[in-house]
Design a protein around this motif. Structure first.
Motif, PDB file in Angstrom:
ATOM      1  N   ASP A  98       0.804  -1.220   0.000  1.00 55.29           N
ATOM      2  CA  ASP A  98       0.000   0.000   0.000  1.00 55.29           C
ATOM      3  C   ASP A  98       0.838   1.272   0.000  1.00 55.29           C
ATOM      4  O   ASP A  98       0.542   2.218   0.716  1.00 55.29           O
ATOM      5  N   TYR A  99       1.885   1.318  -0.835  1.00 58.56           N
ATOM      6  CA  TYR A  99       2.691   2.531  -0.949  1.00 58.56           C
ATOM      7  C   TYR A  99       1.810   3.647  -1.505  1.00 58.56           C
ATOM      8  O   TYR A  99       1.279   3.560  -2.610  1.00 58.56           O
ATOM      9  N   GLY A 100       1.625   4.694  -0.728  1.00 62.44           N
ATOM     10  CA  GLY A 100       0.784   5.805  -1.145  1.00 62.44           C
ATOM     11  C   GLY A 100      -0.646   5.407  -1.439  1.00 62.44           C
ATOM     12  O   GLY A 100      -1.368   6.123  -2.138  1.00 62.44           O
ATOM     13  N   GLY A 101      -1.074   4.262  -0.874  1.00 64.59           N
ATOM     14  CA  GLY A 101      -2.419   3.781  -1.173  1.00 64.59           C
ATOM     15  C   GLY A 101      -2.568   3.247  -2.589  1.00 64.59           C
ATOM     16  O   GLY A 101      -3.685   3.012  -3.047  1.00 64.59           O
ATOM     17  N   ARG A 102      -1.447   3.032  -3.269  1.00 64.11           N
ATOM     18  CA  ARG A 102      -1.520   2.692  -4.694  1.00 64.11           C
ATOM     19  C   ARG A 102      -0.725   1.444  -5.094  1.00 64.11           C
ATOM     20  O   ARG A 102      -1.083   0.772  -6.041  1.00 64.11           O
ATOM     21  N   LEU A 103       0.372   1.127  -4.421  1.00 67.05           N
ATOM     22  CA  LEU A 103       1.273   0.080  -4.909  1.00 67.05           C
ATOM     23  C   LEU A 103       1.575  -0.937  -3.817  1.00 67.05           C
ATOM     24  O   LEU A 103       2.012  -0.572  -2.725  1.00 67.05           O
ATOM     25  N   THR A 104       1.350  -2.206  -4.129  1.00 64.50           N
ATOM     26  CA  THR A 104       1.684  -3.311  -3.239  1.00 64.50           C
ATOM     27  C   THR A 104       2.499  -4.331  -4.021  1.00 64.50           C
ATOM     28  O   THR A 104       2.149  -4.681  -5.146  1.00 64.50           O
ATOM     29  N   VAL A 105       3.575  -4.812  -3.429  1.00 61.64           N
ATOM     30  CA  VAL A 105       4.387  -5.875  -4.042  1.00 61.64           C
ATOM     31  C   VAL A 105       4.631  -6.929  -2.976  1.00 61.64           C
ATOM     32  O   VAL A 105       5.423  -6.718  -2.060  1.00 61.64           O
ATOM     33  N   ARG A 106       3.933  -8.043  -3.107  1.00 64.63           N
ATOM     34  CA  ARG A 106       4.085  -9.131  -2.134  1.00 64.63           C
ATOM     35  C   ARG A 106       3.925 -10.491  -2.813  1.00 64.63           C
ATOM     36  O   ARG A 106       3.554 -11.476  -2.185  1.00 64.63           O
ATOM     37  N   SER A 107       4.175 -10.524  -4.117  1.00 65.40           N
ATOM     38  CA  SER A 107       4.024 -11.775  -4.859  1.00 65.40           C
ATOM     39  C   SER A 107       5.081 -11.848  -5.950  1.00 65.40           C
ATOM     40  O   SER A 107       5.712 -10.845  -6.302  1.00 65.40           O
ATOM     41  N   VAL A 108       5.270 -13.040  -6.487  1.00 63.97           N
ATOM     42  CA  VAL A 108       6.227 -13.241  -7.574  1.00 63.97           C
ATOM     43  C   VAL A 108       5.563 -14.123  -8.628  1.00 63.97           C
ATOM     44  O   VAL A 108       4.789 -15.026  -8.309  1.00 63.97           O
ATOM     45  N   LYS A 109       5.864 -13.821  -9.869  1.00 67.39           N
ATOM     46  CA  LYS A 109       5.327 -14.619 -10.972  1.00 67.39           C
ATOM     47  C   LYS A 109       6.453 -15.429 -11.608  1.00 67.39           C
ATOM     48  O   LYS A 109       7.488 -14.877 -11.998  1.00 67.39           O
ATOM     49  N   PHE A 110       6.228 -16.732 -11.708  1.00 75.48           N
ATOM     50  CA  PHE A 110       7.142 -17.618 -12.403  1.00 75.48           C
ATOM     51  C   PHE A 110       6.457 -18.158 -13.661  1.00 75.48           C
ATOM     52  O   PHE A 110       5.228 -18.252 -13.716  1.00 75.48           O
ATOM     53  N   TYR A 111       7.256 -18.523 -14.647  1.00 73.96           N
ATOM     54  CA  TYR A 111       6.747 -19.128 -15.878  1.00 73.96           C
ATOM     55  C   TYR A 111       7.087 -20.611 -15.885  1.00 73.96           C
ATOM     56  O   TYR A 111       8.226 -20.992 -15.631  1.00 73.96           O
ATOM     57  N   LEU A 112       6.089 -21.420 -16.218  1.00 69.86           N
ATOM     58  CA  LEU A 112       6.354 -22.840 -16.444  1.00 69.86           C
ATOM     59  C   LEU A 112       6.356 -23.202 -17.919  1.00 69.86           C
ATOM     60  O   LEU A 112       7.154 -24.033 -18.346  1.00 69.86           O
ATOM     61  N   ASP A 113       5.462 -22.597 -18.702  1.00 72.46           N
ATOM     62  CA  ASP A 113       5.399 -22.970 -20.112  1.00 72.46           C
ATOM     63  C   ASP A 113       5.089 -21.769 -20.968  1.00 72.46           C
ATOM     64  O   ASP A 113       5.090 -20.624 -20.499  1.00 72.46           O
ATOM     65  N   GLY A 114       4.841 -22.019 -22.261  1.00 71.39           N
ATOM     66  CA  GLY A 114       4.520 -20.959 -23.199  1.00 71.39           C
ATOM     67  C   GLY A 114       3.024 -20.848 -23.400  1.00 71.39           C
ATOM     68  O   GLY A 114       2.241 -20.992 -22.465  1.00 71.39           O
ATOM     69  N   ALA A 115       2.616 -20.612 -24.642  1.00 68.52           N
ATOM     70  CA  ALA A 115       1.206 -20.368 -24.943  1.00 68.52           C
ATOM     71  C   ALA A 115       0.668 -21.432 -25.891  1.00 68.52           C
ATOM     72  O   ALA A 115       1.412 -22.039 -26.672  1.00 68.52           O
ATOM     73  N   LEU A 116      -0.646 -21.633 -25.840  1.00 65.88           N
ATOM     74  CA  LEU A 116      -1.279 -22.647 -26.679  1.00 65.88           C
ATOM     75  C   LEU A 116      -1.241 -22.243 -28.150  1.00 65.88           C
ATOM     76  O   LEU A 116      -1.036 -23.079 -29.031  1.00 65.88           O
ATOM     77  N   GLY A 117      -1.444 -20.955 -28.428  1.00 66.44           N
ATOM     78  CA  GLY A 117      -1.499 -20.511 -29.813  1.00 66.44           C
ATOM     79  C   GLY A 117      -0.204 -20.708 -30.577  1.00 66.44           C
ATOM     80  O   GLY A 117      -0.216 -20.942 -31.786  1.00 66.44           O
ATOM     81  N   SER A 118       0.936 -20.628 -29.875  1.00 66.06           N
ATOM     82  CA  SER A 118       2.233 -20.834 -30.529  1.00 66.06           C
ATOM     83  C   SER A 118       2.775 -22.236 -30.257  1.00 66.06           C
ATOM     84  O   SER A 118       3.938 -22.520 -30.521  1.00 66.06           O
ATOM     85  N   ARG A 119       1.925 -23.118 -29.703  1.00 70.36           N
ATOM     86  CA  ARG A 119       2.262 -24.501 -29.376  1.00 70.36           C
ATOM     87  C   ARG A 119       3.453 -24.592 -28.419  1.00 70.36           C
ATOM     88  O   ARG A 119       4.272 -25.500 -28.515  1.00 70.36           O
ATOM     89  N   GLY A 120       3.508 -23.624 -27.514  1.00 73.46           N
ATOM     90  CA  GLY A 120       4.533 -23.658 -26.485  1.00 73.46           C
ATOM     91  C   GLY A 120       3.993 -24.082 -25.131  1.00 73.46           C
ATOM     92  O   GLY A 120       4.771 -24.285 -24.199  1.00 73.46           O
TER      93      GLY A 120
END
Length: 553
Positions: free
Chosen positions: A292-314
């Motif tokens: 809640d920085y300034g009531g606007r920004l929170t960072v408490r998570s992380v995003k990891f990638y496991l695979d690609g996308a279905l449309g590009s067959r990844g």
């Protein structure tokens, strides 16, 4: 003009005075009081929600906002999006909806007219599945040669609609040190350099292979980054978004956001997911998440990638693609590495949000979460799978059992429908885009758009949720209509359940006393009009902390 309006409204202190919004059809997303006629707020906080007479009686001296009989809903939240990518796409060539390679080239040529001679031509949005099929009925990827006649000397580097494949011309290959006449570079782990029959690069790079060229693209200036952000914030505000979960931030982006927040020019509550391992994750693990920085920004998570996308067959599948035997997709992170990353993130007290589209990737995500929770205690919990598109039937109930949130994007289903079954076949498609099955098993759904992969509008997402149809009304009756959501469920997915997925349900997501005065005024009653009219509904005004950030009453 809107940028200056934000500054005046968000940076200038206002004298505290109650305000009553009345003459409205309010959908609160509060089970204890689903509808109301009026609400009162002061200093950005809701004071009362109820019938008009009671609210007027409680605050007789309050300023009044007449909604003109319109519909009011809580501020809408997109649970998975890419804010800075949206800003970039608004300043680059827009290739979405192109019906052929020739149309791509035409748009690029028009766009390039305004560029300096030395600038790379950048864009996003092409999709080979929207182009005429080859003689055998397949949808082939383009090649560098398709761009070279129009751009013999200037580098062209354009991303597919999902960002999981990028198309280069010969000049871009050469700028990256890749000789188009020689064998293609080796595939990096989790990526693929597409090759012709002689093994030479065709010009298309999938997933982790994109970095082979991306590293040579001139970086944007600080001024351009700020302009990207301003343009993106204009888009979110005008579409009724008061919250966005950004799927990938770094320290530099966070610094830009904080500077805009300090200047009173950030009309959005942003929940940031750290963009994978690296310096930003190291920093947040060391100093701990901030909220809640300034009531606007929170960072408490992380995003990891496991695979690609279905449309590009990844997308990583348990069995090969039905339309590409021998190819089971890509794991962009090895399972053993992923396990160590998830363990570390949970030890650091972070929510883990994993990009998983194929059934193999979804199974690995669930298995890894289960093991990590046992090893670490699970940190803050509420871990998420981002996209959760193709799920083996036996894995569907595991989301609820493990307390894992399915963060899904309804318009992906309607965009992917024409070719999704070709990719996975009639049996696996039963576990694809299975929102009702997930919800019915007890899982929680957080809804989003994945913009700029899909349009920003959450109303389009709500329409797709309840109809399983695209904007043209196809297919008739909806695609797998048994997987539709009700309107109340869809609205909750874009409000309270999205807030829950960001640990913010006590602050936003429903219109209840004590919560922030974030709300949207709509031109039509999206909960009762015929479904096609949801698409005709306009955002009349967007309010954040009780102040208009778009439109107004």
């Amino acid at each position: 003009m809107l940028r200056f309006l934000w500054f005046l409204l968000l940076a200038t202190p206002l004298a505290a005075q109650p305000t009553v919004l009345h003459n409205a059809r309010i959908y609160t997303v509060d089970p204890a009081q689903p509808t109301a006629e009026a609400l009162a707020f002061e200093d950005g906080v809701l004071l009362a929600v109820g019938d008009t007479a009671a609210v007027f009686a409680a605050y007789p001296e309050a300023a009044r906002l007449d909604a003109g009989g319109r519909t009011v809903v809580p501020g809408l939240i997109d649970a998975h999006a890419h804010l800075m990518n949206l800003g970039a796409s608004l300043l680059q060539a827009n290739l979405a909806g192109t019906a052929s390679k020739a149309e791509v080239v035409e748009r690029l040529q028009r766009f390039a007219l305004a560029l300096p001679d030395s600038a790379w031509v950048l864009g996003r949005g092409w999709d080979q599945n929207d182009w005429p099929a080859a003689a055998d009925g397949s949808y082939l990827f383009p090649t560098a040669a398709d761009l070279d006649a129009a751009f013999p000397d200037r580098p062209v580097w354009i991303a597919r609609i999902d960002g999981h494949a990028t198309w280069a011309n010969t000049a871009a290959l050469r700028a990256a040190g890749i000789d188009p006449a020689q064998p293609a570079p080796p595939n990096p782990e989790g990526g693929a350099v597409l090759r012709d029959a002689e093994g030479r690069p065709t010009g298309v790079f999938v997933d982790n292979a994109e970095a082979l060229v991306e590293a040579f693209v001139p970086p944007p200036s600080e001024l351009e980054l700020q302009l990207r952000l301003e343009r993106a914030l204009e888009e979110t505000s005008r579409h009724g978004l008061t919250g966005v979960h950004e799927a990938g931030v770094d320290l530099a982006t966070m610094a830009l956001y904080r500077a805009m927040i300090d200047a009173g020019r950030f009309p959005l509550r942003l929940y940031g997911m750290i963009g994978g391992p690296g310096q930003t994750l190291d920093y947040i693990c060391e100093v701990r998440p901030f909220a809640d920085y300034g009531g606007r920004l929170t960072v408490r998570s992380v995003k990891f990638y496991l695979d690609g996308a279905l449309g590009s067959r990844g997308a990583a599948l348990l069995e090969p693609y039905s339309d590409d035997p021998g190819n089971s997709g890509l794991l962009v992170t090895a399972p053993s590495v992923f396990q160590s990353l998830v363990n570390r993130a949970m030890w650091c007290g972070l929510q883990v949000n994993t990009h998983a589209i194929g059934d193999r990737a979804n199974r690995i995500a669930l298995d890894t979460y289960a093991a990590a929770v046992e090893e670490t205690g699970g940190g803050p919990g509420r871990h998420r799978v981002e996209h959760a598109q193709v799920i083996a039937p036996e894995d569907l109930p595991r989301f609820a059992a493990l307390g894992v949130i399915a963060s899904v994007q309804p318009t992906h289903a309607t965009s992917d429908r024409p070719w999704a079954e070709d990719r996975v076949g009639p049996q696996r498609i039963e576990g694809a885009y299975a929102w009702r099955s997930l919800l019915g098993s007890g899982a929680r759904l957080a809804l989003g758009s994945d913009f700029p992969v899909e349009p920003v509008s959450p109303l389009l997402g709500l329409y797709a949720s309840v109809t399983r149809q695209d904007a043209g009304g196809h297919p008739e009756g909806g695609w797998d209509p048994e997987q539709r959501l009700t309107r109340a469920e869809a609205l909750r997915g874009f409000t309270l359940d999205a807030a829950y997925a960001a640990f913010m349900e006590d602050q936003v997501g429903s219109l209840e006393p004590g919560k922030r005065a974030d709300f949207v005024v709509l031109s039509r009653d999206i909960m009762t009009v015929p479904a096609p009219e949801i698409l005709e509904t306009e955002v009349v005004a967007t309010y954040l902390d009780g102040l208009p950030i778009f439109g107004g009453l």
